[in-house]
Design a protein around this motif. Structure first.
Motif, PDB file in Angstrom:
ATOM      1  N   VAL A   6       0.862  -1.192   0.000  1.00  0.00           N
ATOM      2  CA  VAL A   6       0.000   0.000   0.000  1.00  0.00           C
ATOM      3  C   VAL A   6       0.895   1.237   0.000  1.00  0.00           C
ATOM      4  N   GLY A   8       1.065   5.624  -0.456  1.00  0.00           N
ATOM      5  CA  GLY A   8       0.499   6.966  -0.633  1.00  0.00           C
ATOM      6  C   GLY A   8       1.662   7.935  -0.834  1.00  0.00           C
ATOM      7  N   PHE A 211      -4.875  -1.404   7.091  1.00  0.00           N
ATOM      8  CA  PHE A 211      -3.532  -1.148   6.569  1.00  0.00           C
ATOM      9  C   PHE A 211      -2.486  -1.586   7.577  1.00  0.00           C
TER      10      PHE A 211
HETATM   11  P1  ADP Z   1       1.327  12.571   7.924  1.00  0.00           P
HETATM   12  O1  ADP Z   1       0.749  13.932   7.968  1.00  0.00           O
HETATM   13  O2  ADP Z   1       1.783  12.065   9.240  1.00  0.00           O
HETATM   14  O3  ADP Z   1       2.377  12.404   6.881  1.00  0.00           O
HETATM   15  P2  ADP Z   1      -1.068  11.592   6.563  1.00  0.00           P
HETATM   16  O4  ADP Z   1      -2.244  10.897   7.155  1.00  0.00           O
HETATM   17  O5  ADP Z   1      -1.272  12.946   6.010  1.00  0.00           O
HETATM   18  O6  ADP Z   1       0.124  11.555   7.582  1.00  0.00           O
HETATM   19  O7  ADP Z   1      -0.586  10.643   5.392  1.00  0.00           O
HETATM   20  C1  ADP Z   1       0.451  10.969   4.591  1.00  0.00           C
HETATM   21  C2  ADP Z   1       0.470  10.012   3.405  1.00  0.00           C
HETATM   22  O8  ADP Z   1       0.560   8.655   3.847  1.00  0.00           O
HETATM   23  C3  ADP Z   1      -0.760  10.052   2.536  1.00  0.00           C
HETATM   24  O9  ADP Z   1      -0.327  10.107   1.183  1.00  0.00           O
HETATM   25  C4  ADP Z   1      -1.498   8.765   2.811  1.00  0.00           C
HETATM   26  O10 ADP Z   1      -2.160   8.296   1.682  1.00  0.00           O
HETATM   27  C5  ADP Z   1      -0.358   7.831   3.170  1.00  0.00           C
HETATM   28  N1  ADP Z   1      -0.715   6.733   4.058  1.00  0.00           N
HETATM   29  C6  ADP Z   1      -1.431   6.796   5.202  1.00  0.00           C
HETATM   30  N2  ADP Z   1      -1.497   5.584   5.799  1.00  0.00           N
HETATM   31  C7  ADP Z   1      -0.792   4.715   5.016  1.00  0.00           C
HETATM   32  C8  ADP Z   1      -0.455   3.325   5.093  1.00  0.00           C
HETATM   33  N3  ADP Z   1      -0.854   2.564   6.112  1.00  0.00           N
HETATM   34  N4  ADP Z   1       0.323   2.810   4.117  1.00  0.00           N
HETATM   35  C9  ADP Z   1       0.750   3.569   3.099  1.00  0.00           C
HETATM   36  N5  ADP Z   1       0.486   4.869   2.977  1.00  0.00           N
HETATM   37  C10 ADP Z   1      -0.261   5.454   3.918  1.00  0.00           C
END
Ligand code: ADP
Ligand code: MG
Length: 483
Positions: A6, A8, A211
């Protein structure tokens, strides 16, 4: 155990404004260190930031391009942390109310279209840059700080965790890259840091709904590194879990030289940024007229172009995606199609022969030695049977080397295809007379084996005619004569 990845992405696109997001200092790349940061960029006492309207326009254009909700009211917030390259102690960013809300883009992999969600995009300022002297000789390396980049406008684009492989992540990053370049809001130069990616990566057992714990890999500045860093990280996490360990939420750095990721800081030590609305800046309120003016100004975007190319010209999604990847390439292709009148053949040549030649010399389409008119002219001569497809490649090489037009090359090199059936028949007769054994074999062979055996004769005729005999006529004549 089967694992699912997964991913992001958080992408920082440097907006192509001439001045900083809150000051009039220049943003040009490569200036002498510390010559382009003013008192506002440094947050010295007694100064006030003033929002650059151009940065707002660019952010809204991006939001409209990905079909996102545009924040009618967005608020700048202070993200507080200490770091030498941030002397004022906080970064001006957006937190609760970003300028761009939920949107989406499409990616194409293996001719399949997939939608990737964009969570939000917000405006913020960049920090300065620490430059570390090489201390490998143990002579006491120094660290200097260049604040030129402080206050440079960035659009941080955060995706949903919708990607399931490194390839998908790269396709998504490329799509965002294409969009910002189509819009002209970012130069996309990854070496200069104008377009940087952070990848959030986790794994989970196939079929599990929740996740897994993610690691964030910072500052990947090429698509190749992005792909390799994710692949390394996925392997690392799987091995770790399978050997009884567990992934900790942390920030990691990718080392291209070793092709691995390393821990930088864990979430336990992560900063508490104490976000609060910046009292020096007003909320940004956008009215409908402003947004509609920007909407009506949008160019045709990559996904729309791809749809149009696939539908109107009957191209595959993959071909259409490649051709729509930049405005220059798309325009070039359309011009070729217009000149020769056969879009699919035009697509084959632009994505095939031309792309290979450009790639080999690391040239952009804008620097192609073969103009769209010249390539279209060449394809015309294939379509009207003046030359065979095979000789066309020879003509293409001459065009690449500087020849003016396909017609000129065909005349000079005497490549005109032989379509005079009398002339072809003479060669066919010669070939049949010279190969009695093959002729006997052919005639004795089963009907089903003949097409393959015919190839030998076709080859001989083509060879004797120096590739100039019309292949269809050769086939017909041979079949008739061999019975
Ligand atoms: P932060 O502000 O701490 O970086 P966010 O919730 O804004 O956290 O998420 C940042 C990025 O991480 C986003 O692009 C989101 O899609 C991705 N993301 C969140 N949880 C996961 C996960 N479990 N695995 C992979 N990507 C993730
Ligand atoms: Mg993050």
């Amino acid at each position: 155990m089967q694992w699912e990845t997964v991913i992001g992405l958080e992408i920082h696109a440097q907006l192509a404004t001439r001045s900083k997001i809150f000051s009039a200092a220049a943003t040009a790349f490569g200036a002498e260190p510390n010559t382009q940061a003013c008192a506002i960029d440094l947050g010295l006492p007694g100064v006030l930031p003033v929002l650059n309207q151009e940065a707002v326009r660019m952010a809204v254009r991006f939001g409209l391009a990905i079909d996102a909700e545009i924040g009618r009211r967005s608020v700048f917030a202070r993200k507080n942390y200490f770091y030498p390259d941030l002397p004022k102690g906080y970064q001006i960013s957006q937190y609760e109310l970003p300028i761009v809300g939920k949107g989406q883009v499409e990616i194409v992999l293996d001719d399949q279209v997939k939608v990737i969600g964009v969570t939000r995009a917000h405006l913020e300022e960049d920090a300065g840059k620490s430059l570390h002297e090489d201390n490998s000789l143990g002579m006491g390396g120094m660290t200097g700080i260049d604040l030129n980049r402080a206050g440079t406008p960035l659009l941080e684009i955060v995706s949903e965790p919708d990607m399931r492989s490194a390839r998908e992540a790269v396709a998504y990053a490329r799509k965002i890259h294409q969009i910002v370049r189509y819009l002209g809001i970012c130069d996309g130069n990854m070496q200069e840091g104008s377009f940087r990616c952070d990848a959030n990566v986790s794994v989970r057992p196939k079929g599990q709904a929740e996740f897994g714990t993610r690691a964030e890999i910072k500052n990947l500045n090429s698509f190749r590194f992005l792909e390799r860093a994710i692949n390394f990280e996925v392997e690392r996490q799987i091995e770790l879990i399978e050997s009884g360990g567990s992934v900790v939420q942390e920030t990691r750095l990718y080392d291209p030289a070793k092709d691995e990721t390393r821990s930088m800081r864990s979430k336990e030590e992560a900063n508490d940024y104490r976000y609060f609305p910046d009292p020096d800046l007003l909320p940004v309120e956008l009215d409908e007229a402003f947004i509609e003016t920007l909407r009506s100004d949008l160019p045709e975007l990559p996904d729309a172009k791809r749809h149009r190319f696939a539908q109107d010209y009957g191209l595959s999604e993959a071909d259409a995606e490649t051709l729509a990847s930049s405005r220059a390439l798309a325009d070039y292709f359309e011009r070729v199609a217009q000149v020769c009148g056969d879009a699919r053949l035009a697509a084959n040549w632009v994505n095939g022969e031309l792309a290979a030649a450009l790639n080999k010399e690391a040239k952009d389409i804008s620097a192609s030695p073969v103009s769209a008119e010249a390539l279209g002219g060449l394809i015309q001569r294939i379509l009207d049977n003046t030359i065979s497809g095979k000789l066309a490649k020879q003509v293409f090489e001459a065009l690449w080397a500087g020849a003016a037009s396909a017609d000129a090359v065909i005349e000079e090199q005497g490549l005109r295809q032989i379509t005079d059936s009398g002339a072809i028949e003479a060669i066919v007769d010669q070939v049949i007379a010279a190969n009695p054994k093959q002729v006997d074999n052919y005639r004795a062979a089963d009907e089903s084996k003949r097409p393959k055996m015919l190839g030998f004769f076709v080859g001989q005729v083509m060879k004797q005619s120096q590739g100039k005999a019309n292949p269809q006529q050769v086939n017909q004549l041979l079949q008739a004569k061999l019975g």
